[in-house]
Design a protein around this motif. Structure first.
Motif, PDB file in Angstrom:
ATOM      1  N   LEU A  72       0.862  -1.183   0.000  1.00 37.87           N
ATOM      2  CA  LEU A  72       0.000   0.000   0.000  1.00 37.87           C
ATOM      3  C   LEU A  72       0.895   1.227   0.000  1.00 37.87           C
ATOM      4  O   LEU A  72       1.976   1.207   0.605  1.00 37.87           O
ATOM      5  N   MET A  73       0.444   2.280  -0.670  1.00 36.56           N
ATOM      6  CA  MET A  73       1.207   3.531  -0.704  1.00 36.56           C
ATOM      7  C   MET A  73       0.378   4.630  -0.056  1.00 36.56           C
ATOM      8  O   MET A  73      -0.756   4.890  -0.469  1.00 36.56           O
ATOM      9  N   LEU A  74       0.940   5.265   0.951  1.00 31.43           N
ATOM     10  CA  LEU A  74       0.299   6.410   1.590  1.00 31.43           C
ATOM     11  C   LEU A  74       0.936   7.696   1.065  1.00 31.43           C
ATOM     12  O   LEU A  74       2.146   7.743   0.825  1.00 31.43           O
ATOM     13  N   SER A  75       0.110   8.720   0.926  1.00 31.64           N
ATOM     14  CA  SER A  75       0.595  10.026   0.495  1.00 31.64           C
ATOM     15  C   SER A  75       0.116  11.098   1.456  1.00 31.64           C
ATOM     16  O   SER A  75      -0.924  10.942   2.103  1.00 31.64           O
ATOM     17  N   CYS A  76       0.884  12.165   1.534  1.00 28.78           N
ATOM     18  CA  CYS A  76       0.529  13.300   2.386  1.00 28.78           C
ATOM     19  C   CYS A  76       0.830  14.577   1.607  1.00 28.78           C
ATOM     20  O   CYS A  76       1.968  14.785   1.188  1.00 28.78           O
ATOM     21  N   ALA A  77      -0.195  15.381   1.428  1.00 26.50           N
ATOM     22  CA  ALA A  77      -0.044  16.651   0.728  1.00 26.50           C
ATOM     23  C   ALA A  77      -0.078  17.786   1.744  1.00 26.50           C
ATOM     24  O   ALA A  77      -1.027  17.895   2.527  1.00 26.50           O
ATOM     25  N   ALA A  78       0.961  18.604   1.734  1.00 29.58           N
ATOM     26  CA  ALA A  78       1.055  19.724   2.662  1.00 29.58           C
ATOM     27  C   ALA A  78       0.729  21.022   1.948  1.00 29.58           C
ATOM     28  O   ALA A  78       1.059  21.208   0.775  1.00 29.58           O
ATOM     29  N   SER A  79       0.086  21.927   2.658  1.00 30.75           N
ATOM     30  CA  SER A  79      -0.225  23.250   2.119  1.00 30.75           C
ATOM     31  C   SER A  79      -0.138  24.273   3.234  1.00 30.75           C
ATOM     32  O   SER A  79      -0.200  23.933   4.419  1.00 30.75           O
ATOM     33  N   GLY A  80       0.034  25.510   2.868  1.00 30.10           N
ATOM     34  CA  GLY A  80       0.095  26.589   3.846  1.00 30.10           C
ATOM     35  C   GLY A  80       1.508  27.023   4.204  1.00 30.10           C
ATOM     36  O   GLY A  80       1.713  28.137   4.683  1.00 30.10           O
ATOM     37  N   ARG A  81       2.460  26.143   4.038  1.00 33.75           N
ATOM     38  CA  ARG A  81       3.866  26.461   4.219  1.00 33.75           C
ATOM     39  C   ARG A  81       4.687  25.305   3.670  1.00 33.75           C
ATOM     40  O   ARG A  81       4.166  24.216   3.441  1.00 33.75           O
ATOM     41  N   THR A  82       5.967  25.546   3.508  1.00 37.14           N
ATOM     42  CA  THR A  82       6.850  24.493   3.035  1.00 37.14           C
ATOM     43  C   THR A  82       7.700  23.977   4.197  1.00 37.14           C
ATOM     44  O   THR A  82       7.885  24.666   5.199  1.00 37.14           O
ATOM     45  N   PHE A  83       8.196  22.749   4.044  1.00 34.90           N
ATOM     46  CA  PHE A  83       8.942  22.101   5.128  1.00 34.90           C
ATOM     47  C   PHE A  83      10.308  21.616   4.649  1.00 34.90           C
ATOM     48  O   PHE A  83      10.836  20.632   5.154  1.00 34.90           O
TER      49      PHE A  83
END
Length: 123
Positions: free
Chosen positions: A18-29
């Motif tokens: 299984l592949m999990l993904s996480c999309a971030a928004s509002g700032r960069t890390f």
């Protein structure tokens, strides 16, 4: 407003992937740790894996080493977790976390969290 949104959870048979993904928004890390934690029913949240592009640091929990692969795309501000050879004990809600500068195995070091995605491994 910072948001982390996980996707990709589901039901899979033992031994599957299984592949999990996480999309971030509002700032960069870019220079911070981004990681994955999980919490099974009745158990405390536990560290799974973390990555920091600066310094090329990748850390895995012993329980997933050799089976899971964490990666990130700073240009897309996203994080992924490829999970293989899944076991029933991997069943948990998986959380994306971001923003740690030190102590990357510790959940309290991450100020930003997603809402979680359920992974269920059937035996």
């Amino acid at each position: 407003q910072v948001q982390l949104v996980e996707s990709g959870g589901g039901l899979v048979q033992a031994g599957g992937s299984l592949m999990l993904s996480c999309a971030a928004s509002g700032r960069t890390f870019g220079s911070y740790y981004m990681g994955w934690f999980r919490q099974a029913p009745g158990k405390e949240r536990e560290f799974v894996a973390t990555i920091r592009t600066s310094g090329g640091i990748i850390i895995y929990a012993d329980s997933v080493k050799g089976r899971f692969t964490i990666s990130r795309d700073n240009a897309k501000n996203s994080l992924s977790l490829q999970m293989s050879s899944l076991k029933s004990e991997d069943t948990a809600v998986y959380y994306c976390a971001a923003g740690a500068t030190a102590g990357p195995r510790l959940s309290q070091k991450y100020p930003y969290w997603g809402q979680g995605t359920q992974v269920t491994v059937s035996s």
